[in-house]
Design a protein around this motif. Structure first.
Motif, mmCIF file in Angstrom:
data_model
loop_
_atom_site.group_PDB
_atom_site.id
_atom_site.type_symbol
_atom_site.label_atom_id
_atom_site.label_comp_id
_atom_site.label_asym_id
_atom_site.label_seq_id
_atom_site.Cartn_x
_atom_site.Cartn_y
_atom_site.Cartn_z
ATOM 1 N N PHE A 108 -73.249 -4.907 0.631
ATOM 2 C CA PHE A 108 -71.807 -5.999 -0.197
ATOM 3 C C PHE A 108 -70.230 -4.951 0.559
ATOM 4 O O PHE A 108 -69.136 -6.207 1.189
ATOM 5 C CB PHE A 108 -71.526 -6.451 -1.242
ATOM 6 N N ASP A 109 -70.689 -4.055 0.879
ATOM 7 C CA ASP A 109 -68.314 -2.898 0.769
ATOM 8 C C ASP A 109 -68.832 -3.051 2.165
ATOM 9 O O ASP A 109 -68.143 -1.855 1.985
ATOM 10 C CB ASP A 109 -68.930 -2.743 -0.031
ATOM 11 N N GLU A 110 -69.655 -2.387 2.903
ATOM 12 C CA GLU A 110 -70.103 -2.398 4.228
ATOM 13 C C GLU A 110 -70.122 -3.054 5.223
ATOM 14 O O GLU A 110 -70.851 -4.319 5.229
ATOM 15 C CB GLU A 110 -70.790 -1.005 4.525
ATOM 16 N N VAL A 111 -69.638 -2.711 6.789
ATOM 17 C CA VAL A 111 -69.814 -3.041 7.643
ATOM 18 C C VAL A 111 -70.138 -2.451 8.769
ATOM 19 O O VAL A 111 -70.121 -1.684 8.911
ATOM 20 C CB VAL A 111 -68.639 -4.680 7.907
ATOM 21 N N LYS A 112 -71.422 -3.119 9.158
ATOM 22 C CA LYS A 112 -72.179 -2.632 10.880
ATOM 23 C C LYS A 112 -71.808 -2.773 12.179
ATOM 24 O O LYS A 112 -72.500 -4.385 12.315
ATOM 25 C CB LYS A 112 -73.251 -2.548 10.557
ATOM 26 N N VAL A 113 -70.936 -3.004 12.944
ATOM 27 C CA VAL A 113 -71.306 -3.057 14.208
ATOM 28 C C VAL A 113 -72.028 -2.174 15.466
ATOM 29 O O VAL A 113 -71.890 -1.243 14.911
ATOM 30 C CB VAL A 113 -69.725 -3.132 14.349
ATOM 31 N N THR A 114 -72.252 -2.727 16.289
ATOM 32 C CA THR A 114 -73.325 -2.264 16.765
ATOM 33 C C THR A 114 -72.608 -2.865 18.984
ATOM 34 O O THR A 114 -72.565 -4.323 18.556
ATOM 35 C CB THR A 114 -74.839 -2.456 16.924
ATOM 36 N N VAL A 115 -72.829 -2.270 19.252
ATOM 37 C CA VAL A 115 -72.272 -2.319 21.178
ATOM 38 C C VAL A 115 -73.287 -2.141 21.688
ATOM 39 O O VAL A 115 -73.851 -0.960 22.191
ATOM 40 C CB VAL A 115 -70.946 -1.864 21.200
ATOM 41 N N ARG A 116 -74.076 -2.894 22.766
ATOM 42 C CA ARG A 116 -75.073 -2.150 23.974
ATOM 43 C C ARG A 116 -73.867 -2.709 25.057
ATOM 44 O O ARG A 116 -73.614 -3.803 24.885
ATOM 45 C CB ARG A 116 -76.298 -3.363 23.646
ATOM 46 N N VAL A 117 -73.763 -1.711 25.856
ATOM 47 C CA VAL A 117 -73.724 -1.970 26.956
ATOM 48 C C VAL A 117 -74.436 -1.778 28.063
ATOM 49 O O VAL A 117 -75.201 -0.465 27.981
ATOM 50 C CB VAL A 117 -72.055 -0.979 27.448
ATOM 51 N N ASP A 175 -82.223 3.092 36.748
ATOM 52 C CA ASP A 175 -82.324 2.439 35.149
ATOM 53 C C ASP A 175 -82.330 2.913 34.142
ATOM 54 O O ASP A 175 -83.289 3.258 33.794
ATOM 55 C CB ASP A 175 -83.090 1.541 36.372
ATOM 56 N N PHE A 176 -81.097 3.813 34.212
ATOM 57 C CA PHE A 176 -80.645 4.074 32.578
ATOM 58 C C PHE A 176 -80.657 2.868 31.375
ATOM 59 O O PHE A 176 -80.159 3.398 29.868
ATOM 60 C CB PHE A 176 -79.602 4.477 32.098
ATOM 61 N N GLY A 177 -80.884 1.616 31.547
ATOM 62 C CA GLY A 177 -80.915 0.760 30.408
ATOM 63 C C GLY A 177 -79.745 0.164 30.280
ATOM 64 O O GLY A 177 -78.573 -0.048 30.456
ATOM 65 N N ASP A 178 -79.319 0.302 28.696
ATOM 66 C CA ASP A 178 -78.270 0.022 27.969
ATOM 67 C C ASP A 178 -77.903 1.069 27.238
ATOM 68 O O ASP A 178 -78.479 1.970 26.909
ATOM 69 C CB ASP A 178 -78.599 -1.278 27.010
ATOM 70 N N ALA A 179 -76.881 1.746 26.739
ATOM 71 C CA ALA A 179 -75.821 2.710 26.070
ATOM 72 C C ALA A 179 -75.226 1.513 24.910
ATOM 73 O O ALA A 179 -75.123 0.663 24.774
ATOM 74 C CB ALA A 179 -74.789 3.220 26.858
ATOM 75 N N THR A 180 -76.382 1.780 23.615
ATOM 76 C CA THR A 180 -76.076 1.338 22.314
ATOM 77 C C THR A 180 -75.331 2.405 21.070
ATOM 78 O O THR A 180 -76.141 3.588 21.008
ATOM 79 C CB THR A 180 -77.297 0.882 21.638
ATOM 80 N N ARG A 181 -74.630 1.693 20.843
ATOM 81 C CA ARG A 181 -73.915 2.675 19.488
ATOM 82 C C ARG A 181 -73.388 1.121 18.466
ATOM 83 O O ARG A 181 -73.158 0.013 18.452
ATOM 84 C CB ARG A 181 -72.703 3.482 20.451
ATOM 85 N N SER A 182 -73.892 2.267 17.164
ATOM 86 C CA SER A 182 -73.404 1.494 16.363
ATOM 87 C C SER A 182 -72.253 1.977 14.841
ATOM 88 O O SER A 182 -72.472 3.493 15.616
ATOM 89 C CB SER A 182 -74.736 1.118 15.074
ATOM 90 N N THR A 183 -71.432 1.737 14.305
ATOM 91 C CA THR A 183 -70.790 2.340 12.786
ATOM 92 C C THR A 183 -70.263 1.624 12.267
ATOM 93 O O THR A 183 -70.497 -0.135 12.485
ATOM 94 C CB THR A 183 -69.127 2.179 13.666
ATOM 95 N N THR A 184 -70.312 2.415 11.025
ATOM 96 C CA THR A 184 -70.381 1.594 9.830
ATOM 97 C C THR A 184 -68.937 2.194 9.385
ATOM 98 O O THR A 184 -68.951 3.077 9.101
ATOM 99 C CB THR A 184 -71.221 1.991 8.573
ATOM 100 N N MET A 185 -68.068 1.588 8.623
ATOM 101 C CA MET A 185 -66.881 0.940 7.863
ATOM 102 C C MET A 185 -67.246 0.239 6.699
ATOM 103 O O MET A 185 -67.432 -0.996 6.635
ATOM 104 C CB MET A 185 -65.758 1.021 8.984
ATOM 105 N N ARG A 186 -66.323 1.301 5.816
ATOM 106 C CA ARG A 186 -66.429 0.728 4.410
ATOM 107 C C ARG A 186 -65.261 -1.330 4.193
ATOM 108 O O ARG A 186 -64.180 -0.489 5.024
ATOM 109 C CB ARG A 186 -65.767 1.544 2.900
ATOM 110 N N CYS A 187 -65.962 -1.453 3.914
ATOM 111 C CA CYS A 187 -65.026 -2.594 4.147
ATOM 112 C C CYS A 187 -63.369 -2.622 2.607
ATOM 113 O O CYS A 187 -63.557 -1.438 1.652
ATOM 114 C CB CYS A 187 -65.134 -4.033 3.773
#
Length: 121
Positions: free
Chosen positions: A89-98, A108-120
């Motif tokens: 509940f005190d963190e947020v995780k954002v995922t980006v897919r490009v 054909d390398f598909g998608d590049a996916t990265r995620s970041t988690t930060m405290r609220c």
């Protein structure tokens, strides 16, 4: 004294064309690998920027725009930015897919996916 007839006229031109095609393919492969690395880097930058905004009060509705603003425009159009469930509940995780752009249909390398988690905040 006459020279014997030779049938190897044009051999150098044919060899040059073959080597030139190979060098062109190697150059395009090197550029493609650079695009893969650049796309992955841009996805990481966008996920950090979006997570930073999403972790602040009132930023839950603006994180997609800030993530896309942190990327190059030509990659941001195809980017998918989402808040991933499962964090505490005190963190947020954002995922980006490009989608990684391809120079040739062979690559054909598909998608590049990265995620970041930060405290609220």
């Amino acid at each position: 004294m006459t020279r014997p007839a030779r049938d190897d006229r044009g051999q150098a031109a044919v060899e040059y064309a073959g080597v030139l095609a190979l060098l062109l393919f190697v150059a395009l492969a090197a550029i493609q690998l650079g695009l893969v690395a650049y796309t992955a880097q841009q996805a990481g930058t966008a996920s950090r920027a979006a997570a930073r905004v999403a972790s602040q009060k009132g930023g839950a509705d603006r994180y997609v725009e800030s993530g896309k603003a942190a990327m190059s425009d030509w990659l941001a159009d195809e980017a998918v930015i989402s808040e991933a469930p499962g964090g505490s509940f005190d963190e947020v995780k954002v995922t980006v897919r490009v989608k990684v752009p391809a120079l040739l249909p062979v690559f054909d390398f598909g998608d590049a996916t990265r995620s970041t988690t930060m405290r609220c905040d």
